[in-house]
Design a protein around this motif. Structure first.
Motif, PDB file in Angstrom:
ATOM      1  N   GLU A   1      19.350  16.942  -0.991  1.00 42.23           N
ATOM      2  CA  GLU A   1      19.251  15.478  -0.799  1.00 42.23           C
ATOM      3  C   GLU A   1      19.367  14.755  -2.098  1.00 42.23           C
ATOM      4  O   GLU A   1      20.024  13.695  -2.187  1.00 42.23           O
ATOM      5  CB  GLU A   1      17.911  15.181  -0.106  1.00 42.23           C
ATOM      6  CG  GLU A   1      17.724  13.700   0.233  1.00 42.23           C
ATOM      7  CD  GLU A   1      18.734  13.199   1.217  1.00 42.23           C
ATOM      8  OE1 GLU A   1      19.143  11.964   1.155  1.00 42.23           O
ATOM      9  OE2 GLU A   1      19.243  13.977   2.074  1.00 42.23           O
ATOM     10  N   LEU A   2      18.727  15.277  -3.134  1.00 42.38           N
ATOM     11  CA  LEU A   2      18.820  14.634  -4.436  1.00 42.38           C
ATOM     12  C   LEU A   2      20.255  14.643  -4.941  1.00 42.38           C
ATOM     13  O   LEU A   2      20.703  13.686  -5.566  1.00 42.38           O
ATOM     14  CB  LEU A   2      17.866  15.335  -5.419  1.00 42.38           C
ATOM     15  CG  LEU A   2      16.354  15.120  -5.186  1.00 42.38           C
ATOM     16  CD1 LEU A   2      15.507  16.045  -6.113  1.00 42.38           C
ATOM     17  CD2 LEU A   2      15.974  13.683  -5.435  1.00 42.38           C
ATOM     18  N   LYS A   3      20.886  15.816  -4.717  1.00 43.27           N
ATOM     19  CA  LYS A   3      22.289  15.873  -5.145  1.00 43.27           C
ATOM     20  C   LYS A   3      23.107  14.824  -4.425  1.00 43.27           C
ATOM     21  O   LYS A   3      23.954  14.170  -5.019  1.00 43.27           O
ATOM     22  CB  LYS A   3      22.852  17.292  -4.885  1.00 43.27           C
ATOM     23  CG  LYS A   3      22.333  18.343  -5.865  1.00 43.27           C
ATOM     24  CD  LYS A   3      22.970  19.691  -5.571  1.00 43.27           C
ATOM     25  CE  LYS A   3      22.504  20.775  -6.572  1.00 43.27           C
ATOM     26  NZ  LYS A   3      23.119  22.103  -6.343  1.00 43.27           N
TER      27      LYS A   3
ATOM     28  N   GLU B   1      22.214  11.748  -5.873  1.00 46.43           N
ATOM     29  CA  GLU B   1      22.843  11.632  -7.193  1.00 46.43           C
ATOM     30  C   GLU B   1      24.302  11.337  -7.034  1.00 46.43           C
ATOM     31  O   GLU B   1      24.864  10.492  -7.776  1.00 46.43           O
ATOM     32  CB  GLU B   1      22.607  12.951  -7.969  1.00 46.43           C
ATOM     33  CG  GLU B   1      23.122  12.877  -9.412  1.00 46.43           C
ATOM     34  CD  GLU B   1      22.842  14.204 -10.160  1.00 46.43           C
ATOM     35  OE1 GLU B   1      23.243  14.259 -11.331  1.00 46.43           O
ATOM     36  OE2 GLU B   1      22.276  15.121  -9.579  1.00 46.43           O
ATOM     37  N   MET B   2      24.870  12.019  -6.047  1.00 45.64           N
ATOM     38  CA  MET B   2      26.289  11.792  -5.822  1.00 45.64           C
ATOM     39  C   MET B   2      26.508  10.352  -5.340  1.00 45.64           C
ATOM     40  O   MET B   2      27.422   9.670  -5.798  1.00 45.64           O
ATOM     41  CB  MET B   2      26.831  12.778  -4.777  1.00 45.64           C
ATOM     42  CG  MET B   2      26.960  14.210  -5.303  1.00 45.64           C
ATOM     43  SD  MET B   2      27.592  15.311  -4.030  1.00 45.64           S
ATOM     44  CE  MET B   2      29.174  14.677  -3.790  1.00 45.64           C
ATOM     45  N   ARG B   3      25.601   9.953  -4.476  1.00 51.39           N
ATOM     46  CA  ARG B   3      25.735   8.573  -4.003  1.00 51.39           C
ATOM     47  C   ARG B   3      25.512   7.616  -5.157  1.00 51.39           C
ATOM     48  O   ARG B   3      26.196   6.593  -5.265  1.00 51.39           O
ATOM     49  CB  ARG B   3      24.720   8.291  -2.888  1.00 51.39           C
ATOM     50  CG  ARG B   3      25.163   8.875  -1.546  1.00 51.39           C
ATOM     51  CD  ARG B   3      24.364   8.233  -0.427  1.00 51.39           C
ATOM     52  NE  ARG B   3      22.959   8.554  -0.495  1.00 51.39           N
ATOM     53  CZ  ARG B   3      22.381   9.585   0.120  1.00 51.39           C
ATOM     54  NH1 ARG B   3      23.111  10.368   0.858  1.00 51.39           N
ATOM     55  NH2 ARG B   3      21.058   9.787   0.004  1.00 51.39           N
ATOM     56  N   SER B   4      24.547   7.936  -6.031  1.00 51.86           N
ATOM     57  CA  SER B   4      24.309   7.057  -7.175  1.00 51.86           C
ATOM     58  C   SER B   4      25.527   7.022  -8.079  1.00 51.86           C
ATOM     59  O   SER B   4      25.911   5.968  -8.593  1.00 51.86           O
ATOM     60  CB  SER B   4      23.082   7.557  -7.966  1.00 51.86           C
ATOM     61  OG  SER B   4      21.934   7.481  -7.189  1.00 51.86           O
ATOM     62  N   ALA B   5      26.086   8.269  -8.225  1.00 48.31           N
ATOM     63  CA  ALA B   5      27.300   8.311  -9.058  1.00 48.31           C
ATOM     64  C   ALA B   5      28.399   7.476  -8.428  1.00 48.31           C
ATOM     65  O   ALA B   5      29.110   6.739  -9.115  1.00 48.31           O
ATOM     66  CB  ALA B   5      27.738   9.777  -9.249  1.00 48.31           C
TER      67      ALA B   5
END
Length: 519
Positions: free
Chosen positions: A25-27, A30-34
């Motif tokens: 989920e964090l990834k 993170e991917m969504r944040s990226a």
């Protein structure tokens, strides 16, 4: 134990799975944040680009505003210029209109001046022509007078030349051919007047034979009826009837039968047949002093001082006699009916032996001659003292003064009146002129009792108190033709300058009329 361990393993395994799920989920986060960062960066970049575009657009808008302001200012200037130009155009148009009006006014003035100048030119030409016309008319009259003197002195050659010149200038410039000096010179030079002494008594009536302008019959108060035929300068006469006891006062020739009827004051009627072989005389016992014979329809009326008789013209018998309630002093004819004048100032139009209309004579004095124009219905009354009254069909009267004695005979055709008088003059009057003056056609030393025309009104015969028959050719073309045939030469230069004048172009009278020639 095992169960506890398995339970523990399961618990750890679940934690591990939870951590892995969290890691995943964090990834993802993170991917969504990226991605969001990337998107945000892109958005920021887009925003920057949009800001730049906006700035560019703002600048462009500012520029466009500036341009618009400049164009507005320019437009305003142009509008001001247009308004100024419009004002200038209006002012120019006004000036142009004023200039056009001034030009039109000047053109009209110029045209008026031109018209005035043309009018003055025409007036000057007219005045000159009028002066020339009057000069030539005066010359024609002067030449006529000189021609008359020359003829009376026996200088026929010169009289003929001057008489023809008198006619030429008078007719060419529309003068009065019947002016006495001109007309008398034509009569003398053409030798149109000739007289013969045929009767013993006064000639009371003259009539042409029907259809023959060279033969006429005359009756006298000495009881003579004479047939005369003119051949050139000779008059061949034949006595048809003679009775010195008779006093013939009137005569007529029936245009249908050719028979002649003459009435005597002694109370007799004479009939002579057309072939001159049959002569009858009847007494009119009941007719006192017969003075007039008249054909009314098919009846022959004989009128005396106090009665009218109706006579059968073939049998020469008296059918009816009617007394009159008045005394007849003069007989004439109006509208083909007898017109009788009495001694009380009345006139009576006879429409039948028992039918007549009575009116008051429209003029004062004693009427001694009457005539009516068939064309205009005008009437003429000749008076005992020589005055003549001409009345138009409306009754407007005009007084003609020229004779010195009793009017004996008149003829009125159209506006021309011929009058004869005891003063020995036979005058022509142009009755419709403003100023009517007599033009003598003939002057003799005896009372003129009667006259008549030929059918063409070219020849005039006159009977006088001494029994003379006088013939006068009054046709101007006829007289001019005779004179022209008698011309043997032209005027010499000296004669021309003396009688006509150096300022008048020389003309040949023998050659073509009006053509200038060298003498």
């Amino acid at each position: 134990m095992a169960a506890t361990g398995f339970t523990g393993w399961l618990s750890e395994h679940k934690k591990v799975e939870d951590l892995q799920a969290q890691i995943v989920e964090l990834k993802k986060q993170e991917m969504r944040s990226a991605v969001m960062r990337s998107v945000s960066a892109q958005m920021e970049e887009i925003a920057n680009e949009q800001r730049e575009i906006s700035d560019e657009k703002s600048e462009e808008a500012l520029r466009q505003t500036k341009v618009a302001n400049e164009m507005r200012l320019r437009s305003e200037r142009e509008r001001q210029n247009a308004l100024e130009a419009e004002r200038n155009a209006v002012a120019s148009e006004k000036k142009a209109l004023e200039a056009s009006a001034l030009a039109e006014s000047q053109r009209k003035v110029a045209e008026e001046q031109q018209v005035l100048a043309e009018h003055q030119r025409i007036q000057a030409e007219f005045s000159k022509r009028k002066a020339d016309t009057l000069s030539y008319i005066a010359l024609g009259r002067s030449l006529g007078s000189i021609a008359t003197f020359q003829a009376e002195d026996g200088n026929d050659d010169m009289a003929n030349l001057l008489s023809y010149a008198s006619y030429l200038y008078t007719s060419r410039y529309r003068g009065d051919i019947y002016y006495p000096a001109v007309f008398q010179s034509l009569i003398l030079s053409s030798q149109s007047k000739m007289s013969w002494s045929e009767h013993i008594g006064a000639v009371m009536n003259l009539e042409y034979i029907v259809g023959n302008d060279n033969v006429l019959v005359s009756a006298s108060n000495y009881g003579e009826i004479i047939l005369s035929e003119r051949k050139d300068n000779r008059l061949l006469s034949k006595v048809l009837y003679k009775n010195k006891q008779f006093d013939f006062r009137d005569m007529l020739i029936d245009t249908l039968t050719g028979n002649m009827y003459a009435v005597s004051r002694t109370g007799h009627l004479v009939m002579i047949s057309k072939d001159l072989k049959n002569v009858k005389t009847i007494e009119l016992d009941e007719i006192e002093h017969p003075m007039r014979v008249h054909l009314l329809n098919k009846d022959l009326l004989v009128i005396g001082e106090r009665a009218i008789a109706k006579i059968d013209p073939e049998q020469l018998t008296v059918n009816v006699v009617r007394p009159l309630p008045f005394r007849v002093t003069l007989g004439g004819a109006k509208d083909h009916c007898p017109l009788l004048f009495d001694d009380e100032g009345r006139m009576h139009l006879v429409k039948g032996i028992d039918n007549y209309e009575t009116k008051k004579v429209p003029v004062a004095g004693k009427v001694t001659a009457y005539c009516q124009s068939k064309n205009t219905s005008s009437e003429a009354y000749g008076m005992s003292e020589g005055t003549i009254w001409v009345l138009d069909k409306g009754g407007v009267a005009k007084k003609l003064v020229g004779h010195r004695s009793r009017i004996s005979k008149m003829k009125l055709y159209g506006n021309r009146l011929l009058s004869a008088s005891y003063d020995g003059n036979l005058n022509l009057w142009i009755a419709d002129r403003e100023k009517v003056e007599p033009m003598p056609l003939l002057t003799i030393n005896n009372w003129i009792m009667h006259f008549c025309f030929d059918s063409k009104k070219n020849s005039l015969w006159v009977g006088d108190a001494q029994g003379n028959l006088t013939s006068v050719n009054i046709s101007v073309p006829y007289m001019v033709g005779i004179i022209k045939k008698k011309l043997k030469r032209n005027l010499t230069t000296e004669e021309w300058n003396y009688y006509i004048g150096e300022n008048v172009p020389y003309e040949s009278f023998i050659g073509s009329q009006g053509k200038e020639a060298t003498p």
